[in-house]
Motif scaffolding. Structure first.
Motif, PDB file in Angstrom:
ATOM      1  N   MET A  13      39.356  32.828  35.646  1.00  0.00           N
ATOM      2  CA  MET A  13      39.941  33.688  36.671  1.00  0.00           C
ATOM      3  C   MET A  13      39.746  35.163  36.319  1.00  0.00           C
ATOM      4  O   MET A  13      39.469  35.982  37.206  1.00  0.00           O
ATOM      5  CB  MET A  13      41.423  33.379  36.862  1.00  0.00           C
ATOM      6  CG  MET A  13      42.023  34.127  38.022  1.00  0.00           C
ATOM      7  SD  MET A  13      41.140  33.967  39.612  1.00  0.00           S
ATOM      8  CE  MET A  13      41.267  32.224  39.931  1.00  0.00           C
ATOM      9  N   GLU A  14      39.861  35.515  35.050  1.00  0.00           N
ATOM     10  CA  GLU A  14      39.611  36.902  34.644  1.00  0.00           C
ATOM     11  C   GLU A  14      38.170  37.310  34.966  1.00  0.00           C
ATOM     12  O   GLU A  14      37.930  38.414  35.461  1.00  0.00           O
ATOM     13  CB  GLU A  14      39.878  37.091  33.147  1.00  0.00           C
ATOM     14  CG  GLU A  14      41.343  37.120  32.800  1.00  0.00           C
ATOM     15  CD  GLU A  14      41.581  37.301  31.315  1.00  0.00           C
ATOM     16  OE1 GLU A  14      40.852  36.693  30.494  1.00  0.00           O
ATOM     17  OE2 GLU A  14      42.502  38.047  30.965  1.00  0.00           O
ATOM     18  N   GLU A  15      37.243  36.427  34.704  1.00  0.00           N
ATOM     19  CA  GLU A  15      35.836  36.711  35.003  1.00  0.00           C
ATOM     20  C   GLU A  15      35.623  36.874  36.509  1.00  0.00           C
ATOM     21  O   GLU A  15      34.899  37.759  36.955  1.00  0.00           O
ATOM     22  CB  GLU A  15      34.942  35.599  34.448  1.00  0.00           C
ATOM     23  CG  GLU A  15      33.468  35.811  34.696  1.00  0.00           C
ATOM     24  CD  GLU A  15      32.908  37.066  34.024  1.00  0.00           C
ATOM     25  OE1 GLU A  15      31.909  37.616  34.530  1.00  0.00           O
ATOM     26  OE2 GLU A  15      33.468  37.499  33.003  1.00  0.00           O
ATOM     27  N   TYR A  16      36.251  36.023  37.287  1.00  0.00           N
ATOM     28  CA  TYR A  16      36.132  36.125  38.738  1.00  0.00           C
ATOM     29  C   TYR A  16      36.655  37.482  39.223  1.00  0.00           C
ATOM     30  O   TYR A  16      36.019  38.143  40.043  1.00  0.00           O
ATOM     31  CB  TYR A  16      36.889  34.991  39.433  1.00  0.00           C
ATOM     32  CG  TYR A  16      36.794  35.081  40.928  1.00  0.00           C
ATOM     33  CD1 TYR A  16      35.650  34.666  41.592  1.00  0.00           C
ATOM     34  CD2 TYR A  16      37.839  35.619  41.677  1.00  0.00           C
ATOM     35  CE1 TYR A  16      35.550  34.784  42.981  1.00  0.00           C
ATOM     36  CE2 TYR A  16      37.739  35.735  43.052  1.00  0.00           C
ATOM     37  CZ  TYR A  16      36.595  35.315  43.692  1.00  0.00           C
ATOM     38  OH  TYR A  16      36.489  35.442  45.061  1.00  0.00           O
ATOM     39  N   LEU A  17      37.807  37.889  38.712  1.00  0.00           N
ATOM     40  CA  LEU A  17      38.383  39.167  39.125  1.00  0.00           C
ATOM     41  C   LEU A  17      37.491  40.336  38.710  1.00  0.00           C
ATOM     42  O   LEU A  17      37.327  41.295  39.467  1.00  0.00           O
ATOM     43  CB  LEU A  17      39.787  39.323  38.550  1.00  0.00           C
ATOM     44  CG  LEU A  17      40.833  38.360  39.128  1.00  0.00           C
ATOM     45  CD1 LEU A  17      42.139  38.472  38.360  1.00  0.00           C
ATOM     46  CD2 LEU A  17      41.050  38.604  40.610  1.00  0.00           C
ATOM     47  N   ARG A  18      36.894  40.257  37.531  1.00  0.00           N
ATOM     48  CA  ARG A  18      35.975  41.312  37.093  1.00  0.00           C
ATOM     49  C   ARG A  18      34.773  41.414  38.026  1.00  0.00           C
ATOM     50  O   ARG A  18      34.334  42.511  38.374  1.00  0.00           O
ATOM     51  CB  ARG A  18      35.501  41.058  35.657  1.00  0.00           C
ATOM     52  CG  ARG A  18      36.450  41.595  34.605  1.00  0.00           C
ATOM     53  CD  ARG A  18      35.811  41.603  33.237  1.00  0.00           C
ATOM     54  NE  ARG A  18      35.564  40.268  32.719  1.00  0.00           N
ATOM     55  CZ  ARG A  18      36.438  39.556  32.022  1.00  0.00           C
ATOM     56  NH1 ARG A  18      37.621  40.040  31.742  1.00  0.00           N
ATOM     57  NH2 ARG A  18      36.131  38.361  31.589  1.00  0.00           N
ATOM     58  N   LYS A  19      34.250  40.262  38.434  1.00  0.00           N
ATOM     59  CA  LYS A  19      33.117  40.263  39.370  1.00  0.00           C
ATOM     60  C   LYS A  19      33.501  40.872  40.714  1.00  0.00           C
ATOM     61  O   LYS A  19      32.658  41.423  41.406  1.00  0.00           O
ATOM     62  CB  LYS A  19      32.590  38.835  39.577  1.00  0.00           C
ATOM     63  CG  LYS A  19      31.830  38.304  38.389  1.00  0.00           C
ATOM     64  CD  LYS A  19      31.345  36.898  38.642  1.00  0.00           C
ATOM     65  CE  LYS A  19      30.606  36.357  37.434  1.00  0.00           C
ATOM     66  NZ  LYS A  19      30.175  34.964  37.639  1.00  0.00           N
ATOM     67  N   GLU A  20      34.781  40.759  41.060  1.00  0.00           N
ATOM     68  CA  GLU A  20      35.283  41.339  42.308  1.00  0.00           C
ATOM     69  C   GLU A  20      35.652  42.812  42.134  1.00  0.00           C
ATOM     70  O   GLU A  20      36.248  43.409  43.020  1.00  0.00           O
ATOM     71  CB  GLU A  20      36.511  40.554  42.797  1.00  0.00           C
ATOM     72  CG  GLU A  20      36.178  39.196  43.359  1.00  0.00           C
ATOM     73  CD  GLU A  20      35.484  39.296  44.698  1.00  0.00           C
ATOM     74  OE1 GLU A  20      35.883  40.124  45.540  1.00  0.00           O
ATOM     75  OE2 GLU A  20      34.538  38.531  44.923  1.00  0.00           O
ATOM     76  N   ARG A  21      35.354  43.397  40.964  1.00  0.00           N
ATOM     77  CA  ARG A  21      35.623  44.800  40.645  1.00  0.00           C
ATOM     78  C   ARG A  21      37.109  45.107  40.512  1.00  0.00           C
ATOM     79  O   ARG A  21      37.559  46.225  40.746  1.00  0.00           O
ATOM     80  CB  ARG A  21      34.986  45.732  41.675  1.00  0.00           C
ATOM     81  CG  ARG A  21      33.490  45.592  41.810  1.00  0.00           C
ATOM     82  CD  ARG A  21      32.855  46.537  42.821  1.00  0.00           C
ATOM     83  NE  ARG A  21      33.719  47.146  43.797  1.00  0.00           N
ATOM     84  CZ  ARG A  21      33.935  46.698  45.032  1.00  0.00           C
ATOM     85  NH1 ARG A  21      33.340  45.609  45.445  1.00  0.00           N
ATOM     86  NH2 ARG A  21      34.724  47.347  45.863  1.00  0.00           N
ATOM     87  N   VAL A  22      37.903  44.099  40.171  1.00  0.00           N
ATOM     88  CA  VAL A  22      39.337  44.272  39.962  1.00  0.00           C
ATOM     89  C   VAL A  22      39.582  44.284  38.454  1.00  0.00           C
ATOM     90  O   VAL A  22      39.171  43.358  37.750  1.00  0.00           O
ATOM     91  CB  VAL A  22      40.133  43.125  40.622  1.00  0.00           C
ATOM     92  CG1 VAL A  22      41.605  43.234  40.309  1.00  0.00           C
ATOM     93  CG2 VAL A  22      39.880  43.116  42.124  1.00  0.00           C
ATOM     94  N   LYS A  23      40.243  45.325  37.956  1.00  0.00           N
ATOM     95  CA  LYS A  23      40.508  45.445  36.530  1.00  0.00           C
ATOM     96  C   LYS A  23      41.800  44.705  36.180  1.00  0.00           C
ATOM     97  O   LYS A  23      42.836  44.910  36.815  1.00  0.00           O
ATOM     98  CB  LYS A  23      40.636  46.909  36.122  1.00  0.00           C
ATOM     99  CG  LYS A  23      40.871  47.085  34.652  1.00  0.00           C
ATOM    100  CD  LYS A  23      40.953  48.540  34.269  1.00  0.00           C
ATOM    101  CE  LYS A  23      41.211  48.639  32.768  1.00  0.00           C
ATOM    102  NZ  LYS A  23      41.383  50.017  32.346  1.00  0.00           N
ATOM    103  N   VAL A  24      41.727  43.820  35.177  1.00  0.00           N
ATOM    104  CA  VAL A  24      42.896  43.082  34.714  1.00  0.00           C
ATOM    105  C   VAL A  24      43.552  43.879  33.589  1.00  0.00           C
ATOM    106  O   VAL A  24      42.957  44.082  32.534  1.00  0.00           O
ATOM    107  CB  VAL A  24      42.502  41.672  34.221  1.00  0.00           C
ATOM    108  CG1 VAL A  24      43.720  40.939  33.675  1.00  0.00           C
ATOM    109  CG2 VAL A  24      41.854  40.865  35.343  1.00  0.00           C
ATOM    110  N   ALA A  25      44.784  44.348  33.831  1.00  0.00           N
ATOM    111  CA  ALA A  25      45.517  45.129  32.833  1.00  0.00           C
ATOM    112  C   ALA A  25      46.305  44.226  31.896  1.00  0.00           C
ATOM    113  O   ALA A  25      46.427  44.506  30.705  1.00  0.00           O
ATOM    114  CB  ALA A  25      46.445  46.117  33.520  1.00  0.00           C
ATOM    115  N   ALA A  26      46.845  43.112  32.428  1.00  0.00           N
ATOM    116  CA  ALA A  26      47.640  42.181  31.618  1.00  0.00           C
ATOM    117  C   ALA A  26      47.702  40.827  32.314  1.00  0.00           C
ATOM    118  O   ALA A  26      47.539  40.731  33.531  1.00  0.00           O
ATOM    119  CB  ALA A  26      49.044  42.723  31.417  1.00  0.00           C
ATOM    120  N   VAL A  27      47.947  39.790  31.507  1.00  0.00           N
ATOM    121  CA  VAL A  27      48.082  38.431  32.036  1.00  0.00           C
ATOM    122  C   VAL A  27      49.311  37.788  31.391  1.00  0.00           C
ATOM    123  O   VAL A  27      49.489  37.865  30.187  1.00  0.00           O
ATOM    124  CB  VAL A  27      46.858  37.549  31.712  1.00  0.00           C
ATOM    125  CG1 VAL A  27      47.035  36.149  32.287  1.00  0.00           C
ATOM    126  CG2 VAL A  27      45.587  38.172  32.211  1.00  0.00           C
TER     127      VAL A  27
END
Length: 69
Positions: A13-27
């Protein structure tokens, strides 16, 4: 979001969000049931990003059971 529990689900899911140009700050990860895991992502959207389109795509994924903002 709630997802089917399986190996690598968080990284996927983190990889998917990165591909969508969304930065993950925390999980934050919580086990909810035997076969489910609840993931809470703190994300940073780029300016002008279409959040509703992302939520629609997430809902359509096979391993995603529930999505909320």
């Amino acid at each position: 979001m709630t997802m089917v529990k399986k190996a690598g689900v968080v990284e996927q899911m983190e990889e998917y969000l990165r591909k969508e140009r969304v930065k993950v700050a925390a999980v934050k990860i919580n086990k909810t049931k035997k076969d489910e895991v609840k993931l809470e992502f703190d994300v940073i959207y780029p300016p002008g990003y279409d959040k509703s389109r992302l939520l629609s795509r997430l809902v359509e994924m096979d391993d995603v059971l529930v999505v909320s903002e």
